[in-house]
Design a protein around this motif. Structure first.
Motif, PDB file in Angstrom:
ATOM      1  N   THR A 121      50.176  76.109  33.586  1.00  0.00           N
ATOM      2  CA  THR A 121      49.964  74.782  34.165  1.00  0.00           C
ATOM      3  C   THR A 121      51.337  74.209  34.511  1.00  0.00           C
ATOM      4  OG1 THR A 121      49.915  73.755  31.977  1.00  0.00           O
ATOM      5  CG2 THR A 121      47.801  74.299  32.961  1.00  0.00           C
ATOM      6  N   THR A 122      51.412  73.426  35.578  1.00  0.00           N
ATOM      7  CA  THR A 122      52.699  72.893  36.032  1.00  0.00           C
ATOM      8  C   THR A 122      52.638  71.385  36.209  1.00  0.00           C
ATOM      9  OG1 THR A 122      52.155  73.158  38.368  1.00  0.00           O
ATOM     10  CG2 THR A 122      53.220  75.026  37.270  1.00  0.00           C
ATOM     11  N   ASN A 123      53.820  70.753  36.141  1.00  0.00           N
ATOM     12  CA  ASN A 123      53.964  69.320  36.385  1.00  0.00           C
ATOM     13  C   ASN A 123      55.282  69.061  37.094  1.00  0.00           C
ATOM     14  OD1 ASN A 123      51.666  68.082  34.973  1.00  0.00           O
ATOM     15  ND2 ASN A 123      52.619  68.943  33.154  1.00  0.00           N
ATOM     16  N   TYR A 124      55.237  68.210  38.099  1.00  0.00           N
ATOM     17  CA  TYR A 124      56.459  67.728  38.732  1.00  0.00           C
ATOM     18  C   TYR A 124      57.005  66.591  37.875  1.00  0.00           C
ATOM     19  CZ  TYR A 124      59.406  65.236  42.074  1.00  0.00           C
ATOM     20  OH  TYR A 124      60.445  64.592  42.701  1.00  0.00           O
ATOM     21  N   LEU A 125      58.318  66.550  37.673  1.00  0.00           N
ATOM     22  CA  LEU A 125      58.954  65.539  36.827  1.00  0.00           C
ATOM     23  C   LEU A 125      59.820  64.599  37.683  1.00  0.00           C
ATOM     24  CD1 LEU A 125      60.045  67.864  33.882  1.00  0.00           C
ATOM     25  CD2 LEU A 125      57.946  66.506  34.092  1.00  0.00           C
ATOM     26  N   PRO A 126      59.206  63.546  38.254  1.00  0.00           N
ATOM     27  CA  PRO A 126      59.965  62.671  39.156  1.00  0.00           C
ATOM     28  C   PRO A 126      61.124  61.945  38.472  1.00  0.00           C
ATOM     29  CG  PRO A 126      57.808  61.736  38.686  1.00  0.00           C
ATOM     30  CD  PRO A 126      57.819  63.115  38.101  1.00  0.00           C
ATOM     31  N   ASP A 127      61.012  61.642  37.177  1.00  0.00           N
ATOM     32  CA  ASP A 127      62.083  60.928  36.476  1.00  0.00           C
ATOM     33  C   ASP A 127      63.350  61.763  36.330  1.00  0.00           C
ATOM     34  OD1 ASP A 127      60.377  58.784  36.269  1.00  0.00           O
ATOM     35  OD2 ASP A 127      59.866  59.138  34.172  1.00  0.00           O
ATOM     36  N   TYR A 128      63.233  63.080  36.438  1.00  0.00           N
ATOM     37  CA  TYR A 128      64.392  63.975  36.307  1.00  0.00           C
ATOM     38  C   TYR A 128      64.827  64.541  37.662  1.00  0.00           C
ATOM     39  CZ  TYR A 128      63.313  63.754  31.369  1.00  0.00           C
ATOM     40  OH  TYR A 128      63.076  63.311  30.097  1.00  0.00           O
ATOM     41  N   MET A 177      44.291  76.535  37.341  1.00  0.00           N
ATOM     42  CA  MET A 177      45.301  77.114  36.488  1.00  0.00           C
ATOM     43  C   MET A 177      45.361  78.621  36.727  1.00  0.00           C
ATOM     44  SD  MET A 177      44.888  75.203  32.804  1.00  0.00           S
ATOM     45  CE  MET A 177      43.217  75.764  32.586  1.00  0.00           C
ATOM     46  N   PRO A 178      46.466  79.105  37.222  1.00  0.00           N
ATOM     47  CA  PRO A 178      46.594  80.552  37.411  1.00  0.00           C
ATOM     48  C   PRO A 178      46.521  81.282  36.065  1.00  0.00           C
ATOM     49  CG  PRO A 178      48.293  79.377  38.626  1.00  0.00           C
ATOM     50  CD  PRO A 178      47.617  78.380  37.745  1.00  0.00           C
ATOM     51  N   THR A 179      45.731  82.349  36.035  1.00  0.00           N
ATOM     52  CA  THR A 179      45.518  83.131  34.818  1.00  0.00           C
ATOM     53  C   THR A 179      45.457  84.599  35.191  1.00  0.00           C
ATOM     54  OG1 THR A 179      44.250  81.348  33.807  1.00  0.00           O
ATOM     55  CG2 THR A 179      43.950  83.530  32.873  1.00  0.00           C
ATOM     56  N   THR A 180      46.031  85.440  34.341  1.00  0.00           N
ATOM     57  CA  THR A 180      45.919  86.882  34.518  1.00  0.00           C
ATOM     58  C   THR A 180      45.878  87.550  33.145  1.00  0.00           C
ATOM     59  OG1 THR A 180      46.810  88.799  35.676  1.00  0.00           O
ATOM     60  CG2 THR A 180      48.402  87.367  34.653  1.00  0.00           C
ATOM     61  N   THR A 181      45.214  88.704  33.080  1.00  0.00           N
ATOM     62  CA  THR A 181      45.135  89.470  31.838  1.00  0.00           C
ATOM     63  C   THR A 181      45.653  90.873  32.100  1.00  0.00           C
ATOM     64  OG1 THR A 181      43.242  88.194  31.066  1.00  0.00           O
ATOM     65  CG2 THR A 181      43.616  90.326  30.005  1.00  0.00           C
ATOM     66  N   THR A 182      46.571  91.321  31.239  1.00  0.00           N
ATOM     67  CA  THR A 182      47.128  92.663  31.307  1.00  0.00           C
ATOM     68  C   THR A 182      47.020  93.295  29.930  1.00  0.00           C
ATOM     69  OG1 THR A 182      48.777  91.835  32.897  1.00  0.00           O
ATOM     70  CG2 THR A 182      49.137  94.042  31.984  1.00  0.00           C
ATOM     71  N   GLN A 183      46.330  94.411  29.820  1.00  0.00           N
ATOM     72  CA  GLN A 183      46.173  95.148  28.566  1.00  0.00           C
ATOM     73  C   GLN A 183      45.775  94.231  27.412  1.00  0.00           C
ATOM     74  OE1 GLN A 183      48.812  98.409  27.695  1.00  0.00           O
ATOM     75  NE2 GLN A 183      49.670  98.360  29.758  1.00  0.00           N
ATOM     76  N   GLY A 184      44.867  93.312  27.700  1.00  0.00           N
ATOM     77  CA  GLY A 184      44.326  92.442  26.663  1.00  0.00           C
ATOM     78  C   GLY A 184      45.133  91.197  26.366  1.00  0.00           C
ATOM     79  N   VAL A 185      46.239  90.990  27.056  1.00  0.00           N
ATOM     80  CA  VAL A 185      47.052  89.786  26.855  1.00  0.00           C
ATOM     81  C   VAL A 185      46.869  88.884  28.077  1.00  0.00           C
ATOM     82  CG1 VAL A 185      49.377  88.868  26.495  1.00  0.00           C
ATOM     83  CG2 VAL A 185      48.729  91.057  25.453  1.00  0.00           C
ATOM     84  N   THR A 186      46.380  87.664  27.831  1.00  0.00           N
ATOM     85  CA  THR A 186      46.080  86.715  28.898  1.00  0.00           C
ATOM     86  C   THR A 186      47.169  85.654  28.972  1.00  0.00           C
ATOM     87  OG1 THR A 186      43.714  87.067  28.601  1.00  0.00           O
ATOM     88  CG2 THR A 186      44.370  85.052  29.748  1.00  0.00           C
ATOM     89  N   VAL A 187      47.644  85.413  30.191  1.00  0.00           N
ATOM     90  CA  VAL A 187      48.675  84.406  30.439  1.00  0.00           C
ATOM     91  C   VAL A 187      48.099  83.357  31.386  1.00  0.00           C
ATOM     92  CG1 VAL A 187      50.989  83.967  31.322  1.00  0.00           C
ATOM     93  CG2 VAL A 187      50.498  86.131  30.141  1.00  0.00           C
ATOM     94  N   THR A 188      48.178  82.081  30.974  1.00  0.00           N
ATOM     95  CA  THR A 188      47.700  80.962  31.780  1.00  0.00           C
ATOM     96  C   THR A 188      48.846  79.982  31.974  1.00  0.00           C
ATOM     97  OG1 THR A 188      45.485  81.213  30.866  1.00  0.00           O
ATOM     98  CG2 THR A 188      45.976  79.115  31.927  1.00  0.00           C
TER      99      THR A 188
END
Length: 128
Positions: free
Chosen positions: A14-21, A1-12
């Motif tokens: 997750t992805t999914n491919y949606l074959p039905d759509y 899971m890609p994660t990064t923190t900038t000035q104390g705010v962390t963003v993570t």
């Protein structure tokens, strides 16, 4: 899971491919991504805007910019998190996204950017 923190705010991410759509025969591949934004700073912050860069192999780079995320401008107290799910479609089935959030520290009105880590969007059958 890609994660990064900038000035104390962390963003993570997750992805999914949606074959039905998706419809590979029509070069239409749909992905969902879940974003977790966690305020690990000592300040209350508000998410004001998003700015995305979307790369699709064989197609031009797209930019998406706008207010908030999925219709909201969440306020996060220290230690709080906000999650949301959104989506993206690609023509090639192989791409990536990255971007920034414009945030505001509510105590002093200061604006700052938070990096969204780059993440891949790959249909499973392209990984072999």
């Amino acid at each position: 899971m890609p994660t990064t923190t900038t000035q104390g705010v962390t963003v993570t991410v997750t992805t999914n491919y949606l074959p039905d759509y998706s419809s590979p025969a029509q070069e239409h591949y749909v992905f969902a991504y879940r974003i977790d934004i966690r305020n690990n700073s000592e300040y209350t912050v508000k998410l004001l805007r998003r700015h995305w860069y979307i790369s699709d192999v064989g197609a031009s780079m797209r930019e998406v910019e706008g207010e908030g995320v999925v219709g909201r401008t969440p306020v996060l107290e220290p230690g709080e998190a906000h999650q949301y799910v959104s989506g993206c479609n690609l023509k090639s089935g192989l791409g990536k996204m990255r971007g920034t959030y414009l945030m505001e520290r509510l105590a002093n009105g200061e604006h700052f950017e938070v990096n969204i880590p780059e993440f891949n969007l790959i249909v499973p059958f392209r990984m072999n």
